[in-house]
Design a protein around this motif. Structure first.
Motif, mmCIF file in Angstrom:
data_model
loop_
_atom_site.group_PDB
_atom_site.id
_atom_site.type_symbol
_atom_site.label_atom_id
_atom_site.label_comp_id
_atom_site.label_asym_id
_atom_site.label_seq_id
_atom_site.Cartn_x
_atom_site.Cartn_y
_atom_site.Cartn_z
ATOM 1 N N UNK A 47 0.821 -1.205 0.000
ATOM 2 C CA UNK A 47 0.000 0.000 0.000
ATOM 3 C C UNK A 47 0.848 1.246 0.000
ATOM 4 N N UNK A 48 0.316 2.307 -0.579
ATOM 5 C CA UNK A 48 1.017 3.587 -0.650
ATOM 6 C C UNK A 48 2.413 3.450 -1.251
ATOM 7 N N UNK A 49 2.587 2.549 -2.206
ATOM 8 C CA UNK A 49 3.890 2.375 -2.847
ATOM 9 C C UNK A 49 4.922 1.707 -1.970
ATOM 10 N N UNK A 50 4.484 1.061 -0.890
ATOM 11 C CA UNK A 50 5.412 0.420 0.045
ATOM 12 C C UNK A 50 5.039 -1.041 0.251
ATOM 13 N N UNK A 51 6.043 -1.849 0.547
ATOM 14 C CA UNK A 51 5.830 -3.239 0.944
ATOM 15 C C UNK A 51 6.213 -3.329 2.414
ATOM 16 N N UNK A 52 5.318 -3.849 3.236
ATOM 17 C CA UNK A 52 5.589 -3.988 4.663
ATOM 18 C C UNK A 52 5.539 -5.462 5.045
ATOM 19 N N UNK A 67 10.734 -7.581 -6.250
ATOM 20 C CA UNK A 67 9.991 -6.381 -6.586
ATOM 21 C C UNK A 67 9.908 -6.343 -8.101
ATOM 22 N N UNK A 68 8.700 -6.363 -8.614
ATOM 23 C CA UNK A 68 8.504 -6.390 -10.059
ATOM 24 C C UNK A 68 7.898 -5.064 -10.491
ATOM 25 N N UNK A 69 8.564 -4.388 -11.396
ATOM 26 C CA UNK A 69 8.049 -3.147 -11.949
ATOM 27 C C UNK A 69 7.552 -3.428 -13.352
ATOM 28 N N UNK A 70 6.603 -2.645 -13.791
ATOM 29 C CA UNK A 70 6.115 -2.820 -15.145
ATOM 30 C C UNK A 70 5.821 -1.468 -15.767
ATOM 31 N N UNK A 71 5.857 -1.440 -17.089
ATOM 32 C CA UNK A 71 5.542 -0.235 -17.848
ATOM 33 C C UNK A 71 4.111 -0.361 -18.345
ATOM 34 N N UNK A 72 3.272 0.619 -18.057
ATOM 35 C CA UNK A 72 1.892 0.586 -18.520
ATOM 36 C C UNK A 72 1.857 0.730 -20.034
#
Length: 94
Positions: A47-52, A67-72
């Protein structure tokens, strides 16, 4: 090997870290979600761009956090091997 395979494949869906299915098999994925035990260990929230990772008993052995990032959007991808060799296919949210 991870989940009995030489490595990851696409499209692959991993459920609770212990079972996998072909991503194009929604019935199999739903079955795994309903029958596979939940992963044990610390609570994980996003949530809020964070992993807790909360308190709790850590699982035995090692663990990986990816952590997986993707391009829309859609990208045209040339396929080098497999049943679509030589074709260019659209991939969304790469």
């Amino acid at each position: 090997p991870p989940l009995g395979h030489d490595g990851p494949f696409t499209p692959q869906v991993v459920v609770n870290g212990s079972a996998d299915a072909v991503g194009a098999a929604p019935g199999e994925i739903e079955r795994l979600i309903s029958t596979t035990p939940h992963a044990k260990g610390p609570a994980l929230s996003l949530g809020d761009g964070k992993v807790s990772i909360g308190g709790g008993t850590a699982p035995g052995g090692a663990a990986d956090v990816w952590l997986v990032r993707y391009a829309r959007g859609v990208v045209e991808v040339p396929v080098a091997r497999g049943e679509n060799t030589g074709r260019t296919l659209p991939h969304a949210n790469v």
